[in-house]
Every structure is written in C-alpha cells, then in structure tokens.
Design a protein around this motif. Structure first.
Motif, PDB file in Angstrom:
ATOM      1  N   GLN A 218       6.769  -5.414   0.646  1.00  0.00           N
ATOM      2  CA  GLN A 218       7.023  -3.930   1.692  1.00  0.00           C
ATOM      3  C   GLN A 218       7.490  -2.916   1.042  1.00  0.00           C
ATOM      4  O   GLN A 218       7.082  -1.349   1.339  1.00  0.00           O
ATOM      5  CB  GLN A 218       8.881  -4.889   1.317  1.00  0.00           C
ATOM      6  CG  GLN A 218       8.690  -6.065   2.885  1.00  0.00           C
ATOM      7  CD  GLN A 218       9.726  -6.446   3.566  1.00  0.00           C
ATOM      8  OE1 GLN A 218      11.033  -6.529   2.489  1.00  0.00           O
ATOM      9  NE2 GLN A 218      10.254  -7.611   4.381  1.00  0.00           N
ATOM     10  N   ALA A 219       7.647  -2.693  -0.534  1.00  0.00           N
ATOM     11  CA  ALA A 219       7.741  -1.464  -0.581  1.00  0.00           C
ATOM     12  C   ALA A 219       6.570  -1.476  -1.477  1.00  0.00           C
ATOM     13  O   ALA A 219       6.374   0.708  -1.634  1.00  0.00           O
ATOM     14  CB  ALA A 219       9.271  -2.191  -1.986  1.00  0.00           C
TER      15      ALA A 219
ATOM     16  N   ARG B 185      13.582   5.802  12.510  1.00  0.00           N
ATOM     17  CA  ARG B 185      14.453   5.533  11.067  1.00  0.00           C
ATOM     18  C   ARG B 185      14.194   7.212  10.516  1.00  0.00           C
ATOM     19  O   ARG B 185      13.145   8.340  10.472  1.00  0.00           O
ATOM     20  CB  ARG B 185      13.426   5.171  10.588  1.00  0.00           C
ATOM     21  CG  ARG B 185      13.511   3.487  10.358  1.00  0.00           C
ATOM     22  CD  ARG B 185      14.292   2.779  10.739  1.00  0.00           C
ATOM     23  NE  ARG B 185      14.681   2.436   9.207  1.00  0.00           N
ATOM     24  CZ  ARG B 185      14.648   1.075   8.350  1.00  0.00           C
ATOM     25  NH1 ARG B 185      13.764   0.452   9.116  1.00  0.00           N
ATOM     26  NH2 ARG B 185      14.448   1.540   7.343  1.00  0.00           N
TER      27      ARG B 185
ATOM     28  N   LYS C 258       4.782   0.007   2.141  1.00  0.00           N
ATOM     29  CA  LYS C 258       5.588   1.491   2.541  1.00  0.00           C
ATOM     30  C   LYS C 258       5.040   2.844   1.771  1.00  0.00           C
ATOM     31  O   LYS C 258       5.197   3.483   2.710  1.00  0.00           O
ATOM     32  CB  LYS C 258       7.022   1.511   1.604  1.00  0.00           C
ATOM     33  CG  LYS C 258       7.977   2.291   2.831  1.00  0.00           C
ATOM     34  CD  LYS C 258       9.662   2.037   2.587  1.00  0.00           C
ATOM     35  CE  LYS C 258      10.407   3.078   3.109  1.00  0.00           C
ATOM     36  NZ  LYS C 258      12.082   2.741   3.232  1.00  0.00           N
ATOM     37  N   SER C 259       5.150   2.111   0.089  1.00  0.00           N
ATOM     38  CA  SER C 259       4.649   3.440  -0.348  1.00  0.00           C
ATOM     39  C   SER C 259       3.693   3.976  -0.535  1.00  0.00           C
ATOM     40  O   SER C 259       2.801   4.974  -0.170  1.00  0.00           O
ATOM     41  CB  SER C 259       4.483   2.699  -1.714  1.00  0.00           C
ATOM     42  OG  SER C 259       5.545   2.915  -2.012  1.00  0.00           O
TER      43      SER C 259
ATOM     44  N   ASP D 286       6.914   4.125  15.826  1.00  0.00           N
ATOM     45  CA  ASP D 286       7.098   4.409  14.848  1.00  0.00           C
ATOM     46  C   ASP D 286       8.933   5.803  15.825  1.00  0.00           C
ATOM     47  O   ASP D 286       9.483   5.811  15.470  1.00  0.00           O
ATOM     48  CB  ASP D 286       6.320   6.169  14.959  1.00  0.00           C
ATOM     49  CG  ASP D 286       5.003   5.339  14.853  1.00  0.00           C
ATOM     50  OD1 ASP D 286       4.988   5.154  13.539  1.00  0.00           O
ATOM     51  OD2 ASP D 286       4.093   5.685  15.408  1.00  0.00           O
TER      52      ASP D 286
ATOM     53  N   ARG E 225      12.291   6.904   6.379  1.00  0.00           N
ATOM     54  CA  ARG E 225      11.198   6.860   6.703  1.00  0.00           C
ATOM     55  C   ARG E 225       9.711   7.802   6.698  1.00  0.00           C
ATOM     56  O   ARG E 225      10.535   8.589   7.496  1.00  0.00           O
ATOM     57  CB  ARG E 225      10.543   5.704   7.545  1.00  0.00           C
ATOM     58  CG  ARG E 225      10.587   3.775   6.937  1.00  0.00           C
ATOM     59  CD  ARG E 225      10.230   3.572   7.491  1.00  0.00           C
ATOM     60  NE  ARG E 225      10.232   1.933   6.698  1.00  0.00           N
ATOM     61  CZ  ARG E 225      10.454   0.415   8.049  1.00  0.00           C
ATOM     62  NH1 ARG E 225      10.474   1.421   9.274  1.00  0.00           N
ATOM     63  NH2 ARG E 225      10.979  -0.080   7.793  1.00  0.00           N
TER      64      ARG E 225
ATOM     65  N   GLN F 128      -0.524  -7.120   3.371  1.00  0.00           N
ATOM     66  CA  GLN F 128      -0.375  -6.505   4.918  1.00  0.00           C
ATOM     67  C   GLN F 128      -0.046  -8.340   5.560  1.00  0.00           C
ATOM     68  O   GLN F 128       0.634  -8.349   6.166  1.00  0.00           O
ATOM     69  CB  GLN F 128      -1.101  -5.347   5.009  1.00  0.00           C
ATOM     70  CG  GLN F 128      -0.720  -4.125   5.052  1.00  0.00           C
ATOM     71  CD  GLN F 128      -2.117  -2.701   5.562  1.00  0.00           C
ATOM     72  OE1 GLN F 128      -3.067  -3.380   5.445  1.00  0.00           O
ATOM     73  NE2 GLN F 128      -1.154  -2.077   5.267  1.00  0.00           N
TER      74      GLN F 128
ATOM     75  N   GLY G 293       9.538  -1.401  11.552  1.00  0.00           N
ATOM     76  CA  GLY G 293       8.678  -0.469  11.240  1.00  0.00           C
ATOM     77  C   GLY G 293       7.208  -0.643  12.319  1.00  0.00           C
ATOM     78  O   GLY G 293       5.949  -0.092  11.934  1.00  0.00           O
TER      79      GLY G 293
ATOM     80  N   GLN H  65       1.625   3.363   2.722  1.00  0.00           N
ATOM     81  CA  GLN H  65       1.241   4.226   4.631  1.00  0.00           C
ATOM     82  C   GLN H  65       1.999   4.922   4.193  1.00  0.00           C
ATOM     83  O   GLN H  65       1.527   6.005   4.735  1.00  0.00           O
ATOM     84  CB  GLN H  65       2.723   3.076   5.410  1.00  0.00           C
ATOM     85  CG  GLN H  65       1.593   1.744   5.544  1.00  0.00           C
ATOM     86  CD  GLN H  65       2.520   0.905   6.647  1.00  0.00           C
ATOM     87  OE1 GLN H  65       4.340   1.042   6.361  1.00  0.00           O
ATOM     88  NE2 GLN H  65       1.940  -0.423   6.729  1.00  0.00           N
ATOM     89  N   SER H  66       3.375   5.798   3.640  1.00  0.00           N
ATOM     90  CA  SER H  66       3.360   6.765   3.679  1.00  0.00           C
ATOM     91  C   SER H  66       1.785   7.971   2.762  1.00  0.00           C
ATOM     92  O   SER H  66       2.037   9.037   2.894  1.00  0.00           O
ATOM     93  CB  SER H  66       4.398   7.134   2.598  1.00  0.00           C
ATOM     94  OG  SER H  66       5.758   6.358   3.270  1.00  0.00           O
TER      95      SER H  66
END
Length: 307
Positions: free
Chosen positions: A77-78, A280, A81-82, A150, A283, A15, A147, A84-85
């Motif tokens: 980034q990938a 988005r 992102k994963s 929100d 996301r 991050q 991102g 955070q999800s």
C-alpha cells in the motif's frame, strides 16, 4: 528464494495483489482490473514464488491473507501510494489541464445539483474526463477513504477525520404525505406524531436511513418501515399511492407534484440535511481533482451558498 535475494517487483503486480486482498476474490479482482483471472492468478503465484512465502490462504472458493500477506499488504500500500503520487505529479507537469476524476454521488444528489456543474466544468476543461459512481453516502465515504474515489459527495458530517470537506447545501427534511392523510392540512408536524405511521425509507446504505430511525427512537418510537428504496422518485410515488409517509430533503420536495402529494415542515426535531464534498487530506490530489474542487466550490457557493 528468500526475500533478500534480489526480488524484482513490478508495480502492477503489487496493484493486482492489493486488489485481490481488498476484494478477497481472484475473479472480482480480475474484473476490477480489466484483466483475465488466469493473468491475476499467475501474477500472485509469481509474487509468492519470488518472495518465498504464501500470500493467501485458499479455503475452498474463499481466500484470506496469510500473516505474511498482511505484512506485504501494508508495504505494498505504501509503495503503490508513493508511486501513484509520483505518477500524478509527473502527469500534471507533462499534461497540464488533462486528467481523470472519479467522483461518488448519492443518486438524489447527482440529479439535483450536479448536471449543470459537470457541464460547466467540461466547457472549461474539455480534456479532463469525469467518471461518476452512484452509491449511498455511506459507501461513497468508504470509497473515498479507501482511495477508490478521488472525491465524494455525502450527507455531512463525515465519520472519519481524514477528510477535507466543503459544505454547499444546508437544508432540512420535510414530511411527505398523501393529500387525504389526516396530517395533510397541518402547518407543521412534530416527529412524534408519526409514531403509528408506515414509513417509506431510503435503503440502509444511505445516511438518511440511520439518521431518520435514530431520530424516531429519540422521539420515543421505532418506525414501522414498509418499504426501502435507493430512489427518491420511487419513494415519493409510494407516498402518492398512499402506501406510507416519507421524509425527504427540501431540494427534492420542491419539484414534487403538489396535487398528488403534500409537503409539510417537520419539527421537534428539525432533521438537518447538509451536503458536502469530501476528499482525503493526506493524499496527493491530481491537477484535475484540485481544479474540480476549486471550480465547484466557486459555482456551488454562488448558487447554493456553500461555505
């Protein structure tokens, strides 16, 4: 050390790296992440040592991603992102009706439409915190795409196709002139009649800036802009001081002093002002963000006829 020799990466390190890559500055990234610059510099150096590659090319005070840095950026980034999800989904399960929402609002939208909405939402969800960011609609759209936000409120249509949208206001722009202006007693004014006027305009990071100029050019003239501002009330005061004319949304014009200003319908063309929420479509949205969207859709649909 080669990249295959058991690199142990902390998600926070990725991050930090992404924030430096986004802002092209260790100082700005440190401020954004609320950490010290030595901490973020040490983290990047540690990452470079672990991966065995230079991630940034330091050119004086300016930094740029190296080729290796660009590859790592895409992968990071990938991964983030994963993560955070995953974190958001777990948080929803463990802390129902809690959360934090980052919402972007253009200044005139926030003051006109959202204080009551936010108040009602807080009553229904007292444990959900809302952080508001005021910016022009262009910047809001960019930050939702990146991102950093929100949810955003913008002047539709959105530029990209990666957004879900909810239209809640369909209005148009009105002409604002001083009471002594030659057009002040007209029932309506075509845009071409303003070819020789001085315009008080929104700044260029506002959607209406480009839209108004584009419509003027289409009507056959380049508008003479004497002042640009991010504040609609300052724009109206400039007109009240007889320094120029302005085009403002109906919602703003309804609250203006009719003794000091004249509000006239603009025609040929009518310039639409459509407001919508965007988020988005690819996301994960937290429970809090989903509830905000659902709640505001119901409230704004009732009050403003949103679709």
């Amino acid at each position: 050390m080669s990249m295959g020799e058991g690199v142990a990466l902390d998600i926070r390190h990725l991050q930090y790296f992404l924030e430096v890559a986004r802002l092209r500055s260790f100082t700005k990234a440190a401020q954004s992440m609320f950490i010290t610059q030595p901490t973020i510099s040490k983290t990047i150096k540690s990452l470079e040592d672990e991966l065995g590659v230079a991630l940034f090319d330091r050119i004086g005070k300016r930094i740029e991603l190296t080729d290796a840095g660009k590859v790592i950026e895409l992968q990071a980034q990938a991964i983030v992102k994963s993560f955070q999800s995953l974190s958001s989904e777990l948080s929803d399960l463990m802390n129902l009706k809690k959360g934090h929402i980052r919402i972007g609002l253009p200044p005139m939208v926030g003051s006109s439409f959202f204080p009551r909405v936010i108040g009602e939402f807080h009553k229904a969800y007292p444990d959900v915190t809302i952080q508001l960011f005021e910016d022009g609609a262009k910047k809001v759209e960019q930050d939702v795409e990146a991102g950093a936000l929100d949810i955003g409120v913008i002047v539709l249509p959105a530029v990209g196709d990666m957004f879900e949208t909810f239209l809640f206001v369909e209005e148009k722009l009105n002409l604002l002139v001083h009471p002594t202006h030659a057009l002040a007693e007209c029932k309506e004014v075509p845009l071409s009649a303003l070819a020789e006027e001085a315009f008080v305009l929104f700044r260029e990071d506002f959607t209406l800036h480009d839209r108004i100029i584009a419509e003027c050019v289409r009507a056959g003239f380049q508008p003479r802009v004497v002042y640009e501002s991010s504040q609609w009330d300052l724009i109206s005061e400039m007109v009240a001081a007889n320094l120029g004319v302005a085009l403002l949304p109906e919602a703003i014009c309804r609250d203006l002093d009719s003794e000091r200003l004249r509000v006239l319908p603009l025609v040929d063309p009518v310039i639409p002002w459509h407001l919508g929420m965007i988020w988005r479509n690819d996301r994960y949205l937290s429970f809090a963000a989903r509830e905000w969207i659902s709640f505001t859709q119901q409230l704004l649909r009732t009050e403003y006829g949103g679709k």
